[in-house]
Design an enzyme around this catalytic site. Structure first.
Site, PDB file in Angstrom:
ATOM      1  N   CYS A 123      -6.967 103.848  15.474  1.00 26.85           N
ATOM      2  CA  CYS A 123      -6.892 102.807  16.505  1.00 26.85           C
ATOM      3  C   CYS A 123      -7.242 103.318  17.901  1.00 26.85           C
ATOM      4  CB  CYS A 123      -5.508 102.175  16.510  1.00 26.85           C
ATOM      5  SG  CYS A 123      -5.060 101.423  14.928  1.00 26.85           S
ATOM      6  N   HIS A 256      -4.983  98.478  23.212  1.00 24.67           N
ATOM      7  CA  HIS A 256      -5.189  98.295  21.776  1.00 24.67           C
ATOM      8  C   HIS A 256      -4.294  97.149  21.318  1.00 24.67           C
ATOM      9  CE1 HIS A 256      -5.215  98.782  17.528  1.00 24.67           C
ATOM     10  NE2 HIS A 256      -4.060  99.406  17.468  1.00 24.67           N
ATOM     11  N   ASN A 286      -4.549  93.190  14.402  1.00 26.26           N
ATOM     12  CA  ASN A 286      -4.885  94.566  14.755  1.00 26.26           C
ATOM     13  C   ASN A 286      -6.189  94.937  14.053  1.00 26.26           C
ATOM     14  OD1 ASN A 286      -5.097  97.348  15.015  1.00 26.26           O
ATOM     15  ND2 ASN A 286      -2.951  97.760  14.594  1.00 26.26           N
TER      16      ASN A 286
END
Length: 329
Positions: A123, A256, A286
């Site tokens: 990520c 993020h 996500n």
């Protein structure tokens, strides 16, 4: 005559989401067939996610990257042949090898033969890729870089585990970075600590033609949450100090898009108004390395992020990795 200092600046952004939008209710119905109970209310309360997008089974990560890249190239109004560096941040590549970046270069028809490679920092991947491309440009090794975060995380989700499968989605975001005499990427800070590898991982590999270990994502949610909020604050402050800026000089925070509670916690720790944070997690879920460039492109295209504004990006992911950059857009 003294040579002018070289910097890198964002010339254009692009993004792409697969057309299959999966709502929490649709996902709950799918899980119910496996005997797993969840609900829209349960997911929203814990994550802030209402929906995510899944790619079709025959659509590889490079295809998502291709559409996002074309949109960024169009926004930057450049000839694709001028691109002499391609970096794709992904944890879900098309193949073991060659890299998704090389496949993307071919699909774009780029013949400049500049460097093309993947970055694997989960990520945090886009933050790592951006900092890497900035260093290439500052060092004179490239003049026009295509940086992409692209993921098909739906392929590594265990739909018997409601604590993880509700969190993730597929998508791609892209940025064109060009050499400039005007500062654009003001600073970057990157870190990793492999001793935390077990709290967020997909612990499998190919051995003898079969998967050895597990090909599904595994996560200790509480451990990740606790670590993420603290690390994101520290790396954001580090990047701000390197850029000689204070948090109140940041126009937009593009974190993020992992979990709304993590994002809000980071915002509070930086004493930034929630209104200055770009939030897309509700509709995207996500998307790992794609989440920052996806959110960045959304905010650029809807007019919130404008030229001359200061943007702070930050991410944390499996590895454990974390990073941040300050950009004068």
């Amino acid at each position: 005559m003294a040579q002018s200092t070289l910097y890198s600046r964002v010339a254009g952004t692009g993004s792409y989401l697969p057309p299959d939008r999966v709502t929490n209710q649709e996902l709950a119905e799918r899980l119910a067939k496996n005997g797993i109970e969840t609900s829209d209310e349960w997911i929203v309360a814990r994550t802030g996610i209402h929906a995510r997008h899944f790619a079709e089974p025959d659509v590889p990560t490079s295809e998502l990257a291709l559409i996002a890249s074309r949109r960024a190239i169009e926004a930057a109004d450049i000839d694709p042949q001028s691109i002499d560096l391609i970096i794709v941040a992904t944890s879900t590549p098309d193949y073991v090898f060659p890299s998704t970046a090389c496949l993307l270069q071919s699909k774009l028809g780029i013949k400049s033969h500049g460097a093309a490679f993947d970055v694997q920092a989960v990520c945090s991947g886009f933050a790592y890729a951006l900092a890497t491309a900035d260093s290439f440009i500052r060092g004179g090794q490239a003049r026009t870089a295509l940086i992409v975060g692209a993921e098909t995380f739906s392929r590594i989700l265990d739909f018997n585990d409601r604590t993880t499968c509700v969190l993730f989605g597929d998508g791609a975001g892209a940025v064109i970075l060009q050499a400039s005499e005007e500062p654009g990427v003001l600073s970057s800070a990157l870190h990793a600590d492999g001793s935390y590898a077990n709290i967020l991982c997909t612990p499998g590999n190919v051995n003898g033609g079969v998967v050895a270990g597990s090909a599904f994502l595994h996560m200790d949610g509480q451990a990740v949450f606790k670590l993420a909020v603290n690390l994101l604050e520290k790396v954001a402050v580090e990047a701000l100090e390197k850029a000689h800026l204070s948090a109140d000089q940041i126009d937009w925070l593009v974190p993020h898009q992992a979990n709304i509670r993590i994002m809000q916690g980071t915002c509070r720790k930086l004493h930034l108004p929630q209104e200055r944070m770009i939030v897309t997690v509700g509709e995207h879920g996500n998307t790992s390395a794609a989440s920052i460039p996806l959110a960045l492109d959304v905010a650029v295209r809807d007019g919130r992020i404008r030229r001359g504004q200061n943007v702070l990006i930050e991410g944390v992911g499996g590895g454990f990795t974390w990073g941040a950059s300050v950009i004068r857009y």
